[in-house]
Motif scaffolding. Structure first.
Motif, mmCIF file in Angstrom:
data_model
loop_
_atom_site.group_PDB
_atom_site.id
_atom_site.type_symbol
_atom_site.label_atom_id
_atom_site.label_comp_id
_atom_site.label_asym_id
_atom_site.label_seq_id
_atom_site.Cartn_x
_atom_site.Cartn_y
_atom_site.Cartn_z
ATOM 1 N N ALA A 138 44.058 44.518 44.991
ATOM 2 C CA ALA A 138 43.535 43.333 44.301
ATOM 3 C C ALA A 138 44.612 42.319 43.967
ATOM 4 O O ALA A 138 44.308 41.208 43.546
ATOM 5 C CB ALA A 138 42.801 43.746 43.030
ATOM 6 N N LEU A 188 37.362 43.565 38.399
ATOM 7 C CA LEU A 188 37.164 42.885 39.672
ATOM 8 C C LEU A 188 35.699 42.506 39.795
ATOM 9 O O LEU A 188 34.811 43.341 39.576
ATOM 10 C CB LEU A 188 37.586 43.782 40.836
ATOM 11 N N SER A 227 39.312 48.368 36.818
ATOM 12 C CA SER A 227 40.444 49.028 37.466
ATOM 13 C C SER A 227 40.586 50.434 36.895
ATOM 14 O O SER A 227 40.062 50.754 35.818
ATOM 15 C CB SER A 227 41.734 48.236 37.253
ATOM 16 N N TYR A 268 35.785 37.386 45.637
ATOM 17 C CA TYR A 268 36.287 38.311 44.618
ATOM 18 C C TYR A 268 37.191 37.558 43.644
ATOM 19 O O TYR A 268 38.017 36.732 44.048
ATOM 20 C CB TYR A 268 37.105 39.424 45.262
ATOM 21 N N ARG A 292 39.721 38.600 40.260
ATOM 22 C CA ARG A 292 40.299 39.654 39.416
ATOM 23 C C ARG A 292 40.676 39.054 38.074
ATOM 24 O O ARG A 292 41.436 38.086 38.009
ATOM 25 C CB ARG A 292 41.527 40.247 40.098
#
Length: 448
Positions: free
Chosen positions: A315, A260, A253, A268, A270
């Protein structure tokens, strides 16, 4: 060995039942071969694998003789792919099995659970793995599962090295950390010395450097896939982030607090870097991302190819907040604040799109734009200032090096600010100072 055979015996249950309707193995294999239009001399029924003590379903067949066959697929399976990971093959075997997508996934899981086996790479319908002197590839297509195995010798020195980041990073002397497909990592400390490290037993496949240069995230394989986050100065492993599928791509990030990860299935996840906990996950529903970059605390830009749209994703929710056409776009970047997506077109124009508050669908035009004039190409770099980007313009220098000009654009301004102009000579690298704006040409990293 008893444990190994127990695990393998469970494998036959995956394919039993409806496939062969209790036909004898030879008859089941003949029916399957006929469906593939194979002549009898091209195969034989296969009850086990030569390289793996693997009980096979009745319809399985072994192609023969592989040594006399030449095809692009066989070359990839037994020459090109092993070479990427530092392996050389002999005693080749190709087995074909009838099955569904679920059968292939179940077989994949059981193969990786075998003692001594470790993964090397994972794509949506293809798994490459090794162990116990064997190199193997499992792939699925249109109702056919193919298992390619060979006796293998690994020479780590032949493994493929790749660069994790080509952009200068704040405070680092060497800006190009490298990893290889034998699981090794090397990078440069602020003191200018190279630090080598063996990070995975299987392979390393993705490498990312945080914007502030403090952290390295390396994705790869031991017995299972994971991302390891290390301190770029000390080499200490700070977090090991486990994954169910192999990693395709990662990105920090903008604030460096989360990572991520997109896996081989397009999912995906996070992660919080302080705790190592998964915060949220979602399926992308699109092609695997070719590029992923974070801006601010929660936003990431995703691009799947030259003709696929550029998307900005929140996200926290997995929702798209901006979609921009990528045709004619040579480079793009989120500002460090995440408020703007800046594109650089093949016409030499910088264009800024606001990343939030947009209507559904494609955004046709940015809020601000500015031309770089005669610049035919430029690389966009993040600026330490929240709503700015740096444009790195390169050209050949008379002495054989690279002449570089750095221009700074604050989104909304009508002028560009020159930040640096220098020549990076052969044998040197571009470094970015701790202020995020001071560039210099420094000697390549030295071995300890």
């Amino acid at each position: 060995m008893k444990r190994l055979f127990t695990a393998l015996l469970l494998l036959t249950g995956v394919f039993c039942g409806a496939q062969s309707q209790a036909l004898p193995p030879e008859a089941a294999a003949t029916r399957f071969a006929e469906s593939l239009k194979l002549v009898p001399s091209a195969y034989e029924p296969a009850l086990t694998s030569v390289r793996l003590p693997l009980p096979l379903p009745p319809a399985s067949l072994r192609l023969r003789p592989l040594a006399s066959q030449r095809s692009a697929d066989l070359q990839r399976a037994f020459e090109d792919t092993p070479a990427v990971f530092g392996y050389s093959c002999s005693d080749l075997e190709r087995i074909l099995l009838p099955g569904t997508e679920d059968d292939a996934l179940s077989l994949r899981a059981r193969l990786l659970a075998l003692p001594g086996v470790f993964g090397l790479s994972d794509e949506r319908w293809q798994l490459t793995f090794a162990g116990q002197g064997t190199f193997a590839r499992l792939n699925y297509s249109s109702g056919v599962i193919a298992l390619s195995t060979c006796e293998a010798t690994r020479t780590p020195a032949r493994a493929t090295w790749f660069v994790g980041s080509t952009a200068p990073s704040v405070g680092l002397v060497l800006t190009r950390p490298m990893a290889d497909t034998a699981g090794r990592l090397r990078w440069c400390t602020a003191a200018g010395t190279e630090r080598p490290m063996r990070l995975f037993t299987g392979s390393a496949l993705d490498l990312r450097l945080s914007l502030d240069g403090r952290l390295l995230a390396v994705a790869g394989w031991d017995a299972a896939p994971a991302v390891k986050v290390i301190d770029a100065q000390t080499g200490q492993v700070l977090q090991r982030l486990p994954l169910g599928r192999g990693v395709h791509i990662t990105a920090f990030s903008g604030d460096g607090r989360t990572l991520l990860v997109q896996d081989a299935a397009g999912v995906y996840t996070r992660f919080d870097l302080a705790s190592g906990q998964a915060l949220f996950h979602w399926s992308s529903g699109s092609r695997p991302a070719a590029r992923l970059q974070g801006g601010g605390a929660d936003l990431f830009s995703e691009a799947s190819g030259f003709t696929s749209p550029i998307k900005v994703i929140d996200a926290r929710t997995g929702k798209t907040t901006l979609t921009v056409y990528s045709i004619g776009v040579a480079d793009h970047l989120l500002t460090s604040s995440g408020e703007w997506l800046v594109t650089f077109s093949t016409r030499g124009v910088l264009e800024a799109f606001r990343t939030t508050g947009n209507a559904p669908g494609f955004s046709q035009k940015g809020a601000f734009s500015i031309s770089l004039g005669s610049a035919a190409s430029a690389q966009l770099l993040p600026s330490p200032h929240p709503d700015e980007v740096l444009a790195l313009i390169s050209s050949s220098a008379p002495d054989g090096g690279t002449a570089m000009q750095v221009l700074r654009w604050k989104v909304g301004d009508k002028t560009l600010t020159p930040e640096a102009q220098l020549t990076v000579k052969k044998g040197t690298l571009l470094a970015l100072g701790a202020d995020g704006l001071t560039f210099s040409s420094v000697p390549a990293c030295s071995s300890p």
